[in-house]
Design a protein around this motif. Structure first.
Motif, PDB file in Angstrom:
ATOM      1  N   VAL A  29       0.835  -1.202   0.000  1.00  0.00           N
ATOM      2  CA  VAL A  29       0.000   0.000   0.000  1.00  0.00           C
ATOM      3  C   VAL A  29       0.869   1.250   0.000  1.00  0.00           C
ATOM      4  O   VAL A  29       0.567   2.236  -0.690  1.00  0.00           O
ATOM      5  N   PHE A  30       1.982   1.218   0.749  1.00  0.00           N
ATOM      6  CA  PHE A  30       2.904   2.361   0.760  1.00  0.00           C
ATOM      7  C   PHE A  30       3.378   2.656  -0.662  1.00  0.00           C
ATOM      8  O   PHE A  30       3.343   3.808  -1.123  1.00  0.00           O
ATOM      9  N   VAL A  31       3.840   1.630  -1.356  1.00  0.00           N
ATOM     10  CA  VAL A  31       4.365   1.820  -2.712  1.00  0.00           C
ATOM     11  C   VAL A  31       3.272   2.295  -3.664  1.00  0.00           C
ATOM     12  O   VAL A  31       3.471   3.211  -4.461  1.00  0.00           O
ATOM     13  N   ASP A  32       2.097   1.669  -3.558  1.00  0.00           N
ATOM     14  CA  ASP A  32       0.995   2.065  -4.438  1.00  0.00           C
ATOM     15  C   ASP A  32       0.614   3.522  -4.212  1.00  0.00           C
ATOM     16  O   ASP A  32       0.385   4.277  -5.169  1.00  0.00           O
ATOM     17  N   MET A  33       0.548   3.935  -2.945  1.00  0.00           N
ATOM     18  CA  MET A  33       0.165   5.314  -2.650  1.00  0.00           C
ATOM     19  C   MET A  33       1.238   6.298  -3.096  1.00  0.00           C
ATOM     20  O   MET A  33       0.930   7.399  -3.570  1.00  0.00           O
ATOM     21  N   TYR A  34       2.507   5.883  -2.980  1.00  0.00           N
ATOM     22  CA  TYR A  34       3.578   6.752  -3.465  1.00  0.00           C
ATOM     23  C   TYR A  34       3.440   6.975  -4.974  1.00  0.00           C
ATOM     24  O   TYR A  34       3.556   8.106  -5.473  1.00  0.00           O
ATOM     25  N   ARG A  35       3.180   5.911  -5.700  1.00  0.00           N
ATOM     26  CA  ARG A  35       3.080   6.010  -7.159  1.00  0.00           C
ATOM     27  C   ARG A  35       1.863   6.818  -7.597  1.00  0.00           C
ATOM     28  O   ARG A  35       1.855   7.394  -8.682  1.00  0.00           O
TER      29      ARG A  35
END
Length: 544
Positions: free
Chosen positions: A168-174
């Protein structure tokens, strides 16, 4: 079988609960007879603690809703779980270590987290057993722990929650919803970590407010005039200073400006001029500009406020609006900084900035240590004492007349003493550490909450419009707030929401999937994926 003379609630409730659980009555889909679904994600209690009355209340409300929907044939899930509670859990383990004169820093991070896992396994079932004792009809086959599946998790702690958090962290960053930036945060000097607003408690304490003179540069003077409500002059004098009041004299060292309200006629002649911070070696005394901003209250104190952007949330906002540099004065333990160049060099740099002769990047400003050499390394409160003493010794405290009576002769004496007001004030403390929180300018990771809340605002706005038009339909995704007057509070909160700091400088918890590599010249894309989540990510501070 004869009936017992007295009802044994503990025996009966335990027996009935076990029968319900063993029959699968609480599992998702139990008693489902329609396509409609209903789900509640339990607000996960901290794994180290015990339930309190607040838990009992809100879990009872959840249980009522869940059982009602289950009885009506909904495919129903009440998802249970426990939070790893970074600060709280780490605090429990550090207290245990202290009993044997050990500290977290005496061991490696892996060794420390191994001890935390042991503590979790000792106390983790306490809240589960309490929820069961309350009769909570959670689907325990799906019980989750927010650190399950983390690296080095012991046997029995398998799961994918950790992987989900990283994904979720990576998805939200992108998606542009998470970013890294330097902002003012609540800093807990005991745990040496940033904490959220929710982890700060305001405590009323007996405070003091010191009044000091900031001399005008070059010995300039101006006519200072005070008037009453009717416009009559009550005071007229020539001054060569502007006075400010502060509850935190040690932060004067990092002042970037003095601000007055644009409508304050008393200071109109000196707006745009420079004044001198009345502390530090005289030969390197810093000058800062006098600016206008809407923040100062002309009716409070002198009407002039010092702007220390790196150590006060209101000042930070003023500094950002006025392009005033924010000089950080303290380290992670709230001791005065001892790093960087000598004070003479740092003060010369800041002076050039104040005069407009030099500009600094945000990183360059952060590297400037404006703590005088004799105060470096001191605890913030010891530094406060010395700053006050130095200002008083130089005669730059605002003074008042005090009448005293000689006990032997009865004669009255008048003497001038520094003006120090005693006042009750609210002071922020860490809700776990109980130490005074220090606003600190640091690099952290933030959620761009303004983007996150936009759909929630739209759902209510559209719902209000549909309600007025008589076309309100829950299935259309509208939301209606009852009583309707509370919609105003809802909008005020979400429309003024601040970025949410999600990074913590703790050893126990999810590690942000970022590492820093030498020689990297740009923000890099993920290097590779493992187990479905990002494990290596390279950033370069100099080239965001």
């Amino acid at each position: 079988m004869p009936m017992e003379k007295t009802f044994n609630a503990a025996e009966a409730e335990t027996r009935l609960y076990e029968a319900w659980e063993n029959s699968g009555a609480f599992k998702a889909g139990a008693n489902a007879s329609r396509e409609d679904t209903f789900c509640i994600m339990i607000p996960p209690p901290n794994v180290t603690g015990s339930l309190h009355m607040g838990h009992a209340f809100n879990n009872t409300l959840q249980d009522i809703l869940v059982r009602w929907h289950r009885m009506r044939g909904f495919d129903t899930l009440w998802q249970p779980g426990q939070d790893h509670a970074g600060i709280a859990t780490q605090m429990v383990v550090e207290r245990e270590l202290a009993k044997t004169n050990r500290r977290r820093t005496d061991m490696s991070r892996d060794d420390f987290t191994a001890l935390v896992w042991e503590q979790k396994q000792k106390s983790g079932n306490t809240i589960i057993d309490q929820l069961k004792r309350l009769g909570a009809s959670c689907d325990w086959s799906r019980n989750a722990f927010t650190m399950s599946g983390a690296p080095n998790a012991p046997a029995g702690e398998e799961g994918n929650f950790h992987d989900a958090v990283i994904k979720v962290f990576v998805d939200m960053y992108r998606k542009g919803l998470i970013y890294r930036g330097k902002r003012l945060v609540n800093w807990d000097p005991h745990f040496e970590t940033a904490i959220s607003d929710l982890e700060v408690e305001q405590i009323e304490v007996q405070g003091q407010m010191w009044h000091f003179k900031y001399p005008l540069a070059g010995g300039e003077t101006y006519e200072y005039v005070e008037k009453d409500e009717d416009g009559n002059v009550t005071l007229r004098e020539v001054r060569d200073y502007i006075s400010i009041a502060t509850t935190r004299p040690e932060t004067m060292l990092g002042d970037g400006a003095v601000a007055v309200h644009p409508s304050d006629e008393r200071y109109a002649p000196i707006v745009g001029k420079l004044c001198e911070i009345p502390v530090g070696p005289k030969e390197h005394r810093r000058l800062i500009p006098i600016i206008t901003d809407e923040y100062p209250d002309p009716t409070f104190g002198s009407g002039a406020v010092k702007i220390t952007g790196a150590h006060d949330f209101n000042d930070y906002a003023v500094a950002k609006r006025g392009n005033i540099p924010c000089y950080r004065l303290m380290d992670t333990k709230a001791h005065m900084r001892a790093d960087g160049a000598a004070y003479a060099e740092a003060a010369a740099t800041a002076m050039a900035v104040a005069k407009g002769e030099k500009t600094l990047t945000e990183a360059e400003v952060d590297a400037v240590n404006l703590v005088p050499d004799d105060l470096r390394g001191l605890d913030r409160y010891e530094a406060r004492k010395r700053v006050i003493a130095q200002i008083n010794a130089e005669g730059l405290a605002v003074t008042v007349l005090k009448k005293s009576i000689d006990e032997e002769t009865g004669a009255e004496h008048l003497e001038r003493i520094p003006l120090v007001e005693q006042n009750k004030m609210m002071q922020p403390h860490g809700d776990r550490s109980k130490v005074v929180i220090e606003p600190m300018l640091t690099d952290q990771w933030f959620v761009d909450t303004a983007k996150i809340v936009e759909p929630a605002l739209k759902a209510v706005r559209d719902g209000m419009a549909a309600q007025e038009a008589g076309t309100f339909d829950e299935k259309a995704g509208y939301t209606r707030i009852l009583p309707e007057r509370d919609a105003k509070t809802y909008f005020h909160w979400l429309e003024n929401i601040e970025p949410w700091c999600i990074s913590r400088q703790l050893w126990w918890g999810h590690q942000i999937p970022v590492w820093y590599g030498p020689g990297v010249t740009k923000w890099d894309e993920p290097k590779y994926y493992e187990h479905g989540y990002l494990t290596d990510w390279v950033f370069d501070d100099a080239n965001p």
